[in-house]
Write a protein that holds these residues in place. Structure first.
Motif, PDB file in Angstrom:
ATOM      1  N   THR A 117       0.855  -1.818  -0.268  1.00 29.58           N
ATOM      2  CA  THR A 117      -0.226   0.386   0.440  1.00 29.58           C
ATOM      3  C   THR A 117       1.031   1.119   0.302  1.00 29.58           C
ATOM      4  O   THR A 117       0.707   2.507  -0.759  1.00 29.58           O
ATOM      5  N   ASP A 135      -5.268  -2.207  -5.210  1.00 25.76           N
ATOM      6  CA  ASP A 135      -5.089  -2.107  -4.044  1.00 25.76           C
ATOM      7  C   ASP A 135      -5.947  -2.933  -3.280  1.00 25.76           C
ATOM      8  O   ASP A 135      -7.382  -2.635  -2.817  1.00 25.76           O
ATOM      9  N   GLN A 181      -7.419   0.985  -1.150  1.00 28.33           N
ATOM     10  CA  GLN A 181      -7.667  -0.939  -0.238  1.00 28.33           C
ATOM     11  C   GLN A 181      -9.164  -0.341   1.059  1.00 28.33           C
ATOM     12  O   GLN A 181      -9.878  -1.606   0.800  1.00 28.33           O
TER      13      GLN A 181
END
Ligand SMILES: Nc1ncnc2c1ncn2[C@@H]1O[C@H](COP(=O)(O)OP(=O)(O)OP(=O)(O)O)[C@@H](O)[C@H]1O
Ligand SMILES: Nc1ncnc2c1ncn2[C@@H]1O[C@H](COP(=O)(O)OP(=O)(O)OP(=O)(O)O)[C@@H](O)[C@H]1O
Ligand SMILES: [Mg+2]
Ligand SMILES: [Mg+2]
Lengths: 256, 239, 268, 268
Positions: free
Chosen positions: D59, D179, D102
């Motif tokens: 990330t 992500d 994410q």
């Protein structure tokens, strides 16, 4: 984060006032309030005239008078001050029901009560008919410096973040056997507040970076800013109320 | 009564004085806008929004003092000054005041200049000057930062409240005569208590942030990280 | 590993049913109907998977199991105790039911990982060495021991998910409810979690979109769709019925096949 | 489906390398080192998977690709433009690189789903019918059309993930960085997303823990561990090397096997 769509004071309905572009409503509200404040306090009839204007706008906006009345309780502290003035004021005194009151203080109390109340009612009419986001859009179109509207935009968004994170923290705690009546009972009010602040900041920072990733550069997209901007007709329509108020104020000044 | 002082409503101060302070506030805000623009980077923008939101939210929770009739709330000048600096800080407080006056009628629109002068300009400026000073004198520890934030809060709240007294003396719509001194005393007394409450909140919040993310505390930017024992570098926190 | 030996004396659980959900309906405040009469029973000690498409109502159901959401129709009974508004009952139910939320940010809120893991057991009255042991064991189980003094919000997403699991493991709940526990975990962590869960003497309800994972862990599976339970069967059978799966936006990964038994399990 | 036909005239992209990351190092403000010199190149139009255990730095690396994180050592170049502090350059880079975060809660912030999806394209200057078409197409692609007027925070987690993907698809970026896009999606949505991504004429970098999904979509895969790229090879080869995978906490689901070619791809 559903920030800024509506706020507690927004009355979600359709009316000619709701449909007016926000910038003209803000301008009208400010002009009206200034006219009220400029009116000499002895001109009782003028305040009656302003009250009639407020009632008329409320009717057109389909905002109930009872709602206006309950919501205007926010100025209760000022009312208390207004009632204290007749006792605090100096100069000539009169006796009424056995109380010795200052004449100047009585006028002062009335002045605060009347002008304060009319000001609050005008704000409530604006708030009741304008979403928070439109309000900011209006400020932006009135050429309020961009940095101010940007801070205000984030303020609204982060109010939601704060509330959301507070909710998450509460759920996290109760589901693990804690039984707080308030979020901050863990280690005192302030410590909980500090933790909440940090948490909200880090969430808010990530949201901000995600916005930046999608091309945000300090202002909402132009396409949204321009949609539904005020036309000359809007300005004319909205000007009726402050013009009437200015007329009343001028008359009151001239008639003394 | 201090709510009144802090959010002056329409009709308490006369037109000319309100107009004069509106002009003063406008000039001061223009300066803040010019200086604040340079400060407001990707790190400070969300922080400024959060500081404003936090002040806005905490102002909703009036905390009662003495009795229900007297209640007070956070002014936020010191918190804003520590976290986002004097320029953006003043703008944050001003934004809160503008939005509150527009949609809640909390503080009259016609009195906005007075309110902004007291809380946004005076409150933040006094707080920042004190912070800059104290951060140089006090040991660079968590306690030092806490004391700084606390003292800055108390003093800035007191000064802001006396701003109202000054304005009332200049243009109060009702002449309270000799009671003016009494007004000043009452305001100071009440605001000492409010200031202590505000000081506690500000100090804990700032310390929490400084412990985890010292990079976010504007007032510490040009200083060494806590708890370094070294003296402040030249030109420390004052800028 | 998590050992359950040191658990406080088990409450006199007369009921063989760990979870009993009857006719639960729920609409969110905005009027959106999420549950339309859910019935479901879980016997003590069973491991059950709750499957279903996005927006089916799985999380909403999970939040009913310890009274975080309530107020619609129906009743939820946990080991004989019915969820209601009474604080003492709620506290006891929350002691028994441990929920791992779908979003780890809903779970973690304290300044350090260790404090967060200790929070639940400390609320149960544990202190000192016993509390420390709970924390250490739970962090060990999810492989986060080395991060015990870090701030949870400064961990990676998958690390936060692991800590979230640890916070609940440390409480030694009787009933463990996990909402998508394997998402964002790396493959090894996923397998390790499965091994831990398999070793625990608890009743387990696991929401997941990972069908092979459900098969690995749970003997029985339910499908929830549009707020209703639409199937309830041994996991292997259920996963063998591709038509049924397809009706509810479920499917096995490419190349994966299951041998089912009889397709006699659909709910009318 | 997302059609890219209406895209604004492609910028004169002289560089055949879409992404070029050189020696990127990064430490978080709390001192935690996340990247220790990452090197990586992605040719225009390739689809690449980024694998690695929890906490590897995936990330963090993603957040460098459009200058959200910066300030460490090294350079990131996007289609010939080097990420720096210049506002205009950054704006152009962010126009080219679309990132799906994410955590969907970081991505969604406007009062309705449709507005949120419109935000990006509107920032690009689109308006009117063209803007509306972008929104409709993107929502269609992720199957969220019926929820367009709802508030994002009132959606289920998986629904929010889908909207998050739509917000970026609507921008028609040249380089799409995702992500963990498939986590919390139901299996059908996962397959549909794969089909959409396969059909897009973009450079794609996808972080995932779902190795079969990586194999399905990406020809090439990288392993990032402890802040460094430790392997770079055709996905099939990489997934065939179980020793390598195991060293980095990766493994294929039980029963899944890949035929690899030569094991000659490890990075020294
Ligand atoms: N806070 C909320 N307010 C209003 N509606 C909501 C809220 N949360 C969820 N919903 C709606 O309720 C339904 C069920 O949501 P829920 O979160 O239970 O789904 P889910 O099965 O957990 O899905 P997922 O697999 O995506 O997590 C969805 O249609 C969703 O849009
Ligand atoms: N905000 C932060 N502050 C400090 N350290 C952080 C922060 N975010 C991540 N880290 C640390 O940096 C390292 C890399 O984190 P990153 O989020 O990039 O991992 P990741 O590869 O994306 O993991 P995952 O698969 O769990 O999402 C981790 O060790 C993590 O603990
Ligand atoms: Mg869910
Ligand atoms: Mg990650």
């Amino acid at each position: 984060m559903g920030a800024g769509h509506a706020h507690v004071l927004y009355r979600d309905r359709t009316s000619p006032v709701h449909r007016l572009p926000p910038e003209v409503k803000i301008a009208a509200m400010v002009a009206f309030t200034i006219a009220v404040v400029a009116t000499p306090r002895e001109a009782f009839w003028a305040f009656g005239g302003y009250a009639v204007l407020v009632v008329l706008v409320a009717a057109v906006a389909r905002v109930g008078l009872r709602w206006l009345a309950t919501r205007s309780l926010i100025e209760l502290p000022f009312v208390l001050f207004a009632f204290a003035l007749p006792f605090l004021g100096s100069g000539e005194r009169i006796t009424w029901l056995g109380l010795e009151l200052s004449v100047d203080g009585l006028y002062g109390g009335w002045n605060i009560l009347a002008k304060g109340t009319l000001g609050v009612l005008a704000s409530l009419l604006l708030a009741g008919t304008t979403t928070m986001r439109d309000l900011l859009l209006g400020l932006d179109r009135l050429h309020c410096p961009q940095i101010l509207t940007q801070i205000a935009t984030f303020m609204l968004r982060y109010l939601d973040v704060l509330i959301g994170e507070a909710r998450r923290m509460r759920v996290a705690r109760i589901s693990r056997g804690d039984d707080p009546r308030f979020l901050w009972q863990l280690r005192g009010f302030a410590a909980g507040l500090g933790a909440l602040f940090l948490r909200a900041f880090e969430r808010g920072e990530r949201v901000y970076l995600a916005m930046v990733s999608r091309g945000y550069q300090g202002r909402m997209p132009e396409a949204w800013r321009d949609a539904g901007a005020a036309t000359a007709r809007h300005w004319l329509v909205a000007a009726t109320v402050p013009l009437a108020a200015t007329g009343i104020a001028a008359a009151a000044l001239v008639l003394g | 009564m201090e709510t009144l002082a802090m959010h002056i409503s329409n009709g308490i101060i006369n037109g000319p004085v309100a107009a004069a302070f509106a002009a003063l506030a406008l000039v001061a805000l223009a300066l803040c806008v010019a200086r604040g623009r340079q400060d407001l980077d990707d790190r400070l923008a969300p922080m400024a929004g959060l500081v404003a939101a936090f002040i806005f939210a905490v102002q909703m929770l009036n905390f009662p003092i003495f009795t229900g009739a007297v209640s007070g709330h956070l002014l936020g000048g010191a918190l804003a000054a520590v976290l986002v600096g004097p320029w953006v800080g003043a703008l944050c407080v001003a934004v809160v005041l503008i939005v509150q006056s527009l949609i809640f009628g909390d503080g009259g629109v016609a009195m906005l200049g007075l309110n902004i002068t007291n809380m946004a300009i005076l409150g933040t400026a006094v707080a920042y000057l004190l912070i800059a000073l104290l951060l140089r004198i006090l040991p660079r520890t968590v306690n030092g930062l806490a004391i700084t934030a606390f003292v800055a809060s108390v003093v800035s709240v007191l000064v802001a409240s006396q701003g109202f007294v000054l304005q009332y003396w200049l243009g109060g719509t009702t002449d309270v005569g000799s009671s003016l001194g009494g007004l000043a005393g009452t305001m100071a007394g009440v605001h000492l208590l409010i200031g202590i409450g505000e000081g506690l909140i500000t100090a804990t919040t700032v310390v929490t942030v400084a412990k985890v993310r010292p990079d976010l505390v504007y007032a510490l930017r040009s200083l060494r990280p806590i708890p370094a024992a070294n003296p402040a570098p030249v030109g420390g926190g004052a800028r | 590993m998590i050992g359950y030996v040191d658990t406080a004396p088990a409450p006199a659980a007369t009921d063989a049913l760990s979870l009993d959900v009857r006719g639960v309906q729920y609409s969110y405040p905005d009027g959106h109907v999420a549950l339309r009469g859910v019935n479901l029973t879980v016997p003590r000690g069973e491991r059950i998977a709750l499957l279903g498409p996005n927006g089916a109502g799985k999380t909403t159901l999970v939040l009913h199991l310890n009274g975080i959401l309530a107020g619609g129709e129906g009743t939820v009974t946990v080991g004989g105790l019915t969820v209601n508004r009474d604080r003492a009952t709620l506290a006891e139910i929350r002691r028994r039911v441990g929920i791992v939320f779908q979003d780890p940010d809903d779970q973690l809120f304290l300044p350090t990982v260790a404090e967060d893991v200790a929070f639940g057991p400390a609320n149960l009255g544990l202190r000192g060495a016993e509390l420390a042991a709970r924390v250490t064991d739970a962090l060990d189980a999810v492989g986060m021991t080395e991060h015990r003094d870090r701030a949870p919000q400064h961990l990676s997403f998958g690390q936060r998910r692991r800590v979230a699991v640890a916070t609940v493991l440390a409480m030694h709940p009787e009933i463990l409810v996990l909402d998508e526990p394997s998402s964002n975990l790396d493959p090894a962590a996923r397998r390790e979690l499965a091994a831990i869960l398999r070793g625990l003497p608890v009743t387990l309800l696991m929401v997941t979109h990972d069908l092979p994972y459900a098969l690995e862990l749970c003997d029985r599976a339910l499908i929830l769709d549009a707020g209703q339970i639409v199937a309830d069967a041994p996991t292997a059978d259920l996963l063998a019925d591709t038509t049924l799966l397809a009706q509810h936006r479920l499917e096995l990964p490419y190349g994966f096949q299951v041998q089912g038994r009889a397709p006699s399990y659909r709910i009318p």
